[in-house]
Structure formats: C-alpha cells, structure tokens
Design a protein around this motif. Structure first.
Motif, short mmCIF file in Angstrom:
data_model
loop_
_atom_site.label_atom_id
_atom_site.label_comp_id
_atom_site.label_asym_id
_atom_site.label_seq_id
_atom_site.Cartn_x
_atom_site.Cartn_y
_atom_site.Cartn_z
N VAL A 69 -16.23 -15.37 6.61
CA VAL A 69 -16.68 -16.77 6.56
C VAL A 69 -15.49 -17.70 6.39
O VAL A 69 -14.38 -17.26 6.13
N ASP A 70 -15.77 -18.99 6.53
CA ASP A 70 -14.79 -20.06 6.31
C ASP A 70 -13.66 -20.04 7.33
O ASP A 70 -12.62 -19.42 7.12
N PHE A 71 -13.86 -20.76 8.42
CA PHE A 71 -12.90 -20.79 9.52
C PHE A 71 -12.12 -22.10 9.56
O PHE A 71 -11.61 -22.50 10.60
N GLU A 72 -11.99 -22.76 8.42
CA GLU A 72 -11.34 -24.07 8.37
C GLU A 72 -9.88 -24.02 8.80
O GLU A 72 -9.36 -24.99 9.34
N PHE A 73 -9.19 -22.92 8.54
CA PHE A 73 -7.78 -22.83 8.88
C PHE A 73 -7.54 -22.00 10.15
O PHE A 73 -6.39 -21.69 10.47
N SER A 74 -8.59 -21.67 10.86
CA SER A 74 -8.45 -20.83 12.04
C SER A 74 -7.74 -21.57 13.17
O SER A 74 -7.78 -22.79 13.27
N SER A 75 -7.08 -20.79 14.03
CA SER A 75 -6.38 -21.35 15.19
C SER A 75 -5.91 -20.19 16.06
O SER A 75 -5.94 -19.03 15.64
N ASN A 76 -5.47 -20.51 17.25
CA ASN A 76 -4.73 -19.52 18.03
C ASN A 76 -3.34 -19.43 17.40
O ASN A 76 -2.66 -20.45 17.22
N ASN A 77 -2.94 -18.22 17.05
CA ASN A 77 -1.72 -18.05 16.26
C ASN A 77 -1.09 -16.71 16.59
O ASN A 77 -1.68 -15.88 17.31
N GLU A 78 0.09 -16.47 16.06
CA GLU A 78 0.78 -15.19 16.20
C GLU A 78 -0.06 -14.07 15.58
O GLU A 78 -0.47 -14.15 14.43
N ARG A 79 -0.32 -13.03 16.38
CA ARG A 79 -1.18 -11.93 15.93
C ARG A 79 -0.67 -11.30 14.62
O ARG A 79 -1.44 -10.98 13.72
N ALA A 80 0.64 -11.12 14.51
CA ALA A 80 1.21 -10.46 13.34
C ALA A 80 0.98 -11.26 12.07
O ALA A 80 0.90 -10.69 10.97
N TYR A 81 0.85 -12.57 12.19
CA TYR A 81 0.64 -13.39 11.01
C TYR A 81 -0.71 -13.09 10.35
O TYR A 81 -0.82 -13.11 9.12
N GLU A 82 -1.71 -12.81 11.16
CA GLU A 82 -3.05 -12.52 10.62
C GLU A 82 -2.99 -11.36 9.64
O GLU A 82 -3.55 -11.42 8.53
N LEU A 83 -2.32 -10.29 10.04
CA LEU A 83 -2.18 -9.14 9.14
C LEU A 83 -1.21 -9.44 8.01
O LEU A 83 -1.43 -9.05 6.86
N ALA A 84 -0.13 -10.14 8.31
CA ALA A 84 0.91 -10.39 7.31
C ALA A 84 0.39 -11.20 6.14
O ALA A 84 0.67 -10.88 4.97
N VAL A 85 -0.38 -12.25 6.42
CA VAL A 85 -0.85 -13.09 5.32
C VAL A 85 -1.86 -12.33 4.46
O VAL A 85 -1.93 -12.51 3.24
#
Length: 323
Positions: free
Chosen positions: A220-236
């Motif tokens: 849930v909560d997609f307020e900060f979602s965007s097209n972004n670097e794939r590695a960042y999703e796992l990194a954060v």
C-alpha cells in the motif's frame, strides 16, 4: 503513510457529528463520494501515518469497511497525487494492492478497501526471511507493470531535495560537503553506465506491507512511487531494514536471480543514495512544517550520518568502479 489495522470498533463517529478539523475533513471527503451521499456513515481514526490522517470508514448498506486517507498539509511538496493514484490502480490490477474505491484529484483524498484481518508489518517482521521474500515478490511484480506517468529517479529525488534545502535555507550537518562530494562521484558512476528504469514503489516503511496468516502480503501507499532505477527499489529496502552483508547478498540474488559483483555494487551504491535522499527529505520536512509530531530533523541527520558511514567503507571505491 500507512494503512494499519488497529482493531478499532466498526462504529465510531457518525457523519454529521464532526467536532475537530480532522473530522470535518473526513466528512467533506465522504460527501464527495457520489454513491455514499445520503447514507449513514461512521469513521474511526487509524493511527500510524506520518504525513496523512487515516481513517476507517463504515457505510450503511456496505458489507465491507473502507480506508480513507486525507493528505497532510505541505505533503504536496513531495507527492504527485495523480501519479500515486495511477500506481495504486496498476498495483490493484496486478492483485498486489487493495482495490481503490474513490479518488479526488483536487484534494488527493483516496479511499480503498479496508483489509480486515490484515495488520501492518513491524520492524521486527522485517528480520524474518519469509517477509523479505514476499516483499521482493511484490517489487518484482510491480516492476513489471506498465510505466508510470512520472519518472523520478533517485538522482532526480536528491537534486530536488538539494534545491528545496537551498530555497528554504535548511541547515545541513557539518559533514555535508564531504557527503556531497561522494554523492557526485556516485551520481557520475551510476549515470555513466545508464539507468535500468522500471516502476518502483520507493517507500519500504514497514507499515506499507500488510500481512495476514495464510493470506498473501499486500502493498500500500504509492505516494513516492515513480519510474526509477531498479536497483534502488531493493537497495532502499535492504538499507531500511539494516540487513547485514549476508542477508543483503541473499536479497540481491533473489531479486535479480544472481548476486554478481557488479550487481551487488550497484545495489550498495544505491543504498548510499537512499540514505542521502531520505536524509535530505527529513531535514527539508523539518523546515516545512513544525506542526507534525515527529522529529524530522533528527531523522534526516541520522540518515545522512549513515550515508557517511557507507562512503567510508573500504569497498566504496570498488563499488563505484564496478558500475
């Protein structure tokens, strides 16, 4: 920022009995839902959000309860409500997020189905390997969706916060110049090799993952979602949950299918960028609004200090060189 089942009663304040400004905002939101006009409704606060006011809503004649989110003052500085709505719709279509019932683009108010029996994850849950695996599965699914309206990479986010900090006169910690130097080196190394852009959720707060015994996790909560670097999703995610090197490597292997050195390096550099981004975010938030009951400045400085720790790791130069 979270959708949290706090085991509140199904009947709270009845529509028409609002006393506080928060309750009045809820009633305005309910009045804006065409199919609910003229029907009795009750609302109860759901605690746990940092920037928004969240409520459980019950409407006469409806079999299920609903979750209503009223955006907090000033949050529009960071959040593209239209983009977050599209992201939530696409996640719902994938079956990884609750169904959206109503969205008001003029106010950002969103109403989704309330997942009875679910609870928000805690920091303790994030230490469980099976929880991390479920999150990775959700991220892989969301990353396969159609591109979102907004593309904002981790580099874009940091540059935006740097500009905000400058405009607001935000005082950053004394070690910021050294951190800025290494950020620029990381930015150059990452962009030189090209970014792998996919839809990303970008906000692994534990409360954004809902779990229930014997049922699939929901995002849930997609307020900060965007097209972004794939590695960042796992990194954060790995950074937020303080995974050690072994767990970090296991997550990279599960996310990518293999934990090659260049991939590990990419995720490690992105974890540094994650702390820079959220550190600046916290410092800027502290300046924007002193009415929120949270020490954003302390949070921001702590994040920036952790980024400093990352850049002093003996492997830092090797990670940059592998990008």
């Amino acid at each position: 920022m979270t959708h949290t089942d706090t085991a509140t009663a199904s009947v709270g304040t009845e529509r028409g009995a609002a006393r506080t400004t928060g309750e009045q905002a809820v009633e305005r939101a309910l009045d804006a839902v065409p199919q609910w006009r003229g029907r009795r409704a009750w609302y109860t606060p759901v605690y746990g959000g940092l920037q928004n006011e969240n409520w459980r809503v019950d409407v006469d004649g409806e079999d299920a309860s609903f979750f209503l989110k009223v955006p907090g003052a000033g949050s529009e500085t960071f959040i593209d409500r239209g983009n977050s709505h599209v992201a939530a719709e696409r996640a719902g279509a994938l079956g990884i997020s609750p169904r959206i019932v109503h969205f008001d683009p003029s106010t950002g108010v969103e109403i989704i189905e309330f997942l009875d029996g679910y609870r928000a994850c805690t920091n303790g849950d994030m230490k469980r390997p099976e929880i991390a695996s479920e999150i990775i599965g959700l991220y892989r699914a969301f990353g396969s969706a159609e591109a979102l309206p907004s593309t904002k990479t981790i580099i874009d986010m940091i540059e935006e916060h740097r500009a905000q900090a400058a405009d607001l006169g935000v005082r950053l910690p004394s070690f910021w110049p050294a951190l800025l130097r290494e950020y620029r080196a990381a930015r150059s190394a990452l962009t030189a090799g090209g970014l792998d852009i996919v839809p990303c959720h970008n906000d692994p707060m534990p409360g954004n993952f809902l779990i229930a015994e014997g049922r699939p996790m929901r995002l849930v909560d997609f307020e900060f979602s965007s097209n972004n670097e794939r590695a960042y999703e796992l990194a954060v995610m790995a950074t937020e949950f303080f995974y050690d090197d072994r767990r970090f490597t296991e997550c990279v292997e599960e996310f990518y299918g293999a934990a090659e050195w260049s991939t590990l390096a990419r995720v490690q550099v992105c974890s540094f960028l994650a702390d820079v981004k959220w550190g600046l975010w916290g410092c800027v938030n502290a300046q924007l609004n002193d009415g929120w009951d949270y020490d954003y400045h302390k949070y921001g400085v702590w994040k920036l200090r952790r980024a400093q720790t990352k850049m002093t790791d003996p492997r830092w130069g090797g990670w940059l060189g592998a990008l």
